[in-house]
Design an enzyme around this catalytic site. Structure first.
Site, short mmCIF file in Angstrom:
data_model
loop_
_atom_site.label_atom_id
_atom_site.label_comp_id
_atom_site.label_asym_id
_atom_site.label_seq_id
_atom_site.Cartn_x
_atom_site.Cartn_y
_atom_site.Cartn_z
N SER A 1 0.82 -1.21 0.00
CA SER A 1 0.00 0.00 0.00
C SER A 1 0.85 1.27 0.00
O SER A 1 2.04 1.26 0.34
CB SER A 1 -0.92 0.03 1.22
OG SER A 1 -1.69 -1.14 1.29
N1 SAH Z 1 -0.24 -5.39 4.03
C1 SAH Z 1 0.52 -5.60 2.80
C2 SAH Z 1 -0.25 -5.21 1.56
C3 SAH Z 1 -1.36 -6.14 1.32
S1 SAH Z 1 -2.07 -6.17 -0.29
C4 SAH Z 1 1.87 -4.91 2.87
O1 SAH Z 1 2.20 -4.29 3.89
O2 SAH Z 1 2.63 -5.04 1.90
C5 SAH Z 1 -3.31 -7.37 0.05
C6 SAH Z 1 -2.80 -8.77 0.24
O3 SAH Z 1 -3.91 -9.57 0.65
C7 SAH Z 1 -2.24 -9.42 -1.01
O4 SAH Z 1 -0.91 -9.82 -0.77
C8 SAH Z 1 -3.15 -10.62 -1.26
O5 SAH Z 1 -2.49 -11.76 -1.77
C9 SAH Z 1 -3.72 -10.87 0.13
N2 SAH Z 1 -5.01 -11.58 0.19
C10 SAH Z 1 -6.06 -11.48 -0.65
N3 SAH Z 1 -7.07 -12.26 -0.25
C11 SAH Z 1 -6.65 -12.89 0.89
C12 SAH Z 1 -7.23 -13.83 1.80
N4 SAH Z 1 -8.47 -14.31 1.62
N5 SAH Z 1 -6.50 -14.25 2.85
C13 SAH Z 1 -5.23 -13.78 3.06
N6 SAH Z 1 -4.63 -12.89 2.24
C14 SAH Z 1 -5.32 -12.44 1.17
#
Ligand code: SAH
Length: 210
Positions: free
Chosen positions: A61
């Site tokens: 993000s």
């Molecule tokens: N917090 C992260 C950014 C997250 S982007 C950082 O600091 O870099 C959102 C993430 O959620 C992605 O990596 C995606 O693969 C994950 N995601 C999507 N659906 C999900 C689910 N059902 N359970 C766990 N992770 C999930």
């Protein structure tokens, strides 16, 4: 400009615009360098206030968004916090810094490649209180529950019920939730087992929770 100067100037910008306020959170931004969580080919943009690609069409993000969410969650030393969507591991590491030495972060990630990426990145900052788990965050992570707080870093249709259940009464959940107006950053306080107080911090853009 050197990465170090770029980092300082980004943090100062986030402070000057009033987004970053809490001393412990500001310290976390200073001590956990974002460039250690960025893919090699994007490192030069590590301190631009923009989201960047991780892998599998996912992103880390924007620093502004991370600041808003971290300030809204109010992480405190000793707390146990669940994150859903580990991605690069950067948000989990910032939270890990805020809750140390006794607090703990459990971050759940669906994609195996990103689980490995997050683990590798978190190792670089030597935080021992952040655990990366492969799994579906919609189920929360019952094994380590209850949690003081939870942050969801992917857009959901509604906050998954298991997540609400696994947060303590008196706890808080920060999550982008889709509604009629698009993705809204919701701050949800669990007042009792059944009663939730909902606040709305405005519009943000996230990859979807799958
Ligand atoms: N917090 C992260 C950014 C997250 S982007 C950082 O600091 O870099 C959102 C993430 O959620 C992605 O990596 C995606 O693969 C994950 N995601 C999507 N659906 C999900 C689910 N059902 N359970 C766990 N992770 C999930």
């Amino acid at each position: 400009m050197e990465l170090k100067q770029r980092k300082e100037s980004l943090i100062n910008h986030l402070i000057d615009t009033g987004v970053l306020k809490t001393p412990r959170i500001i310290e976390a931004f200073k001590k956990i360098p974002r460039h250690l969580f960025i893919r090699k080919d994007y490192i030069r943009h590590a301190y631009d206030d923009i989201p960047l690609p991780t892998f599998k069409s996912q992103t880390i993000s924007q620093p502004y968004t991370i600041s808003v969410m971290t300030e809204a969650l109010e992480p405190k030393p000793g707390e146990k916090i669940l994150e859903i969507g580990a991605g690069s591991g950067y948000q989990a590491a910032l939270l890990g810094y805020c809750v140390r030495p006794k607090g703990k972060i459990i971050t759940v990630e669906l994609e195996l490649d990103l689980v490995e990426f997050a683990k590798k990145n978190i190792k670089k900052v030597k935080l021992k209180n952040v655990k990366v788990i492969q799994g579906d965050g919609k189920k929360g992570y019952p094994k380590e529950s209850p949690y003081d707080k939870c942050m969801i870093t992917a857009a959901c249709k509604e906050i998954p019920k298991p997540v609400i259940e696994q947060v303590k009464v008196g706890g808080r959940i920060v999550a982008p939730v889709n509604n009629f107006f698009g993705q809204r950053m919701m701050v949800v306080d669990k007042l009792s087992k059944k009663k939730l107080k909902k606040g709305d911090l405005g519009s943000f853009v996230f990859v979807p929770l799958r």
